[in-house]
Design a protein around this motif. Structure first.
Motif, PDB file in Angstrom:
ATOM      1  N   ARG A 262      44.233  40.120  40.474  1.00 53.11           N
ATOM      2  CA  ARG A 262      43.036  39.746  39.725  1.00 53.11           C
ATOM      3  C   ARG A 262      42.853  40.634  38.497  1.00 53.11           C
ATOM      4  O   ARG A 262      42.470  40.153  37.419  1.00 53.11           O
ATOM      5  CB  ARG A 262      41.808  39.846  40.628  1.00 53.11           C
ATOM      6  CG  ARG A 262      41.769  38.789  41.719  1.00 53.11           C
ATOM      7  CD  ARG A 262      40.427  38.764  42.409  1.00 53.11           C
ATOM      8  NE  ARG A 262      40.348  37.692  43.390  1.00 53.11           N
ATOM      9  CZ  ARG A 262      39.234  37.341  44.025  1.00 53.11           C
ATOM     10  NH1 ARG A 262      38.102  37.984  43.768  1.00 53.11           N
ATOM     11  NH2 ARG A 262      39.238  36.364  44.902  1.00 53.11           N
ATOM     12  N   ARG A 266      42.823  39.387  34.666  1.00 53.10           N
ATOM     13  CA  ARG A 266      41.601  39.562  33.884  1.00 53.10           C
ATOM     14  C   ARG A 266      41.807  40.454  32.668  1.00 53.10           C
ATOM     15  O   ARG A 266      41.278  40.164  31.593  1.00 53.10           O
ATOM     16  CB  ARG A 266      40.505  40.163  34.760  1.00 53.10           C
ATOM     17  CG  ARG A 266      39.199  40.421  34.018  1.00 53.10           C
ATOM     18  CD  ARG A 266      38.128  40.920  34.938  1.00 53.10           C
ATOM     19  NE  ARG A 266      36.892  41.185  34.204  1.00 53.10           N
ATOM     20  CZ  ARG A 266      35.776  41.638  34.763  1.00 53.10           C
ATOM     21  NH1 ARG A 266      35.745  41.876  36.068  1.00 53.10           N
ATOM     22  NH2 ARG A 266      34.701  41.861  34.034  1.00 53.10           N
ATOM     23  N   ARG A 270      43.516  42.111  27.157  1.00 49.09           N
ATOM     24  CA  ARG A 270      42.154  42.433  26.739  1.00 49.09           C
ATOM     25  C   ARG A 270      42.123  43.392  25.566  1.00 49.09           C
ATOM     26  O   ARG A 270      41.354  43.238  24.625  1.00 49.09           O
ATOM     27  CB  ARG A 270      41.391  43.036  27.914  1.00 49.09           C
ATOM     28  CG  ARG A 270      40.861  42.027  28.912  1.00 49.09           C
ATOM     29  CD  ARG A 270      39.665  41.282  28.381  1.00 49.09           C
ATOM     30  NE  ARG A 270      38.569  42.187  28.116  1.00 49.09           N
ATOM     31  CZ  ARG A 270      37.695  42.593  29.032  1.00 49.09           C
ATOM     32  NH1 ARG A 270      37.804  42.164  30.283  1.00 49.09           N
ATOM     33  NH2 ARG A 270      36.706  43.400  28.699  1.00 49.09           N
TER      34      ARG A 270
END
Length: 278
Positions: A262, A266, A270
């Motif tokens: 996860r 995620r 970024r």
């Protein structure tokens, strides 16, 4: 409506999978593998027809009987408490040191070879030092387990921090970002996936170090119970305890692996996305 969501005439839209099915699908293959392993184990035990090689049911029965003993439960609780303390120390100290060292190119280049050299030393050879200076109690076991977990955590976080894209750091410097802004927008999103990987690896290695310390000390915890069963050649109890140790190691590892997936999904990209928005 975008082209990605536009329905094609004559083709039914795919139905979303039920939540329960999405949850259970990843567990199907491991469960099938476990069933196959238990079947092979049972067949081998029956074929050998040995009094010292238990079947899975016999091993499970001895484990249930052991768990009915207050002394055995106290040993399990003692190991879990020491493991929790050692792991927490390894994660916190390893992460902080790795992060601080990784922020400096100079100190990363200077200290990384030394840390890798220390990590290459077989930890078992250092146990007499822990025994002399820290003793056989909880402090000695925590120290030895901590040593197994802290260095991998440190090296993983150090490597992730040192490998943050320098272009983004230079862009942040040119925009006069403060250090907290730099850490929050660039560094942390870049190192989170690697840090979670470090959490998973550090747990297994910390547990390994703790079991080694308990086996060598032979006085407390699951390692002490395992050593007594080996000395008494109680194979059913030995196998039952190995099953318990496997469960203790496997459950957090699987949960941390899911967290790792996860975090990767995620936070991947970024920092790259954040750089133009600075």
């Amino acid at each position: 409506m975008t082209s990605a969501t536009r329905r094609v005439p004559g083709v039914a839209a795919p139905r979303p999978r039920p939540a329960l099915r999405r949850l259970l699908e990843p567990a199907v293959a491991p469960l099938l593998l476990l069933v196959a392993f238990l079947l092979v184990w049972h067949v081998a035990a029956v074929a050998l027809d040995s009094t010292v090689f238990p079947t899975p049911l016999e091993a499970a029965a001895t484990l249930v009987a052991d768990l009915g003993s207050s002394a055995y439960l106290a040993a399990v609780a003692e190991t879990l408490l020491v493991l929790l303390g050692s792991y927490a120390l390894a994660v916190v100290i390893g992460s902080l040191l790795g992060f601080l060292i990784g922020l400096s190119t100079f100190w990363s280049d200077v200290l990384s070879p030394l840390i890798y050299a220390v990590y290459s030393i077989p930890k078992i050879t250092l146990y007499p030092l822990f025994l002399v200076f820290l003793g056989l109690g909880d402090v000695g076991r925590i120290g030895f387990a901590f040593l197994h977990g802290v260095i991998p955590m440190l090296l993983i976080v150090l490597g992730a921090t040192a490998s943050v894209d320098r272009t983004h750091l230079k862009l942040a410097a040119s925009l006069r970002l403060t250090t907290p802004q730099l850490v929050r927008r660039i560094v942390v999103p870049s190192i989170v996936p690697s840090a979670v990987t470090g959490l998973r690896l550090a747990f297994g290695l910390t547990f390994l170090g703790l079991l080694i310390a308990e086996l060598l000390g032979g006085s407390a915890g699951l390692g002490g119970e395992l050593l007594r069963n080996v000395q008494l050649v109680r194979m059913g109890n030995i196998v039952g305890e190995v099953i318990l140790i496997t469960i203790i190691a496997l459950v957090p590892t699987v949960l941390l692996l899911r967290l790792e997936h996860r975090a990767t999904a995620r936070f991947a990209g970024r920092a790259t996305d954040a750089a133009p928005a600075l």
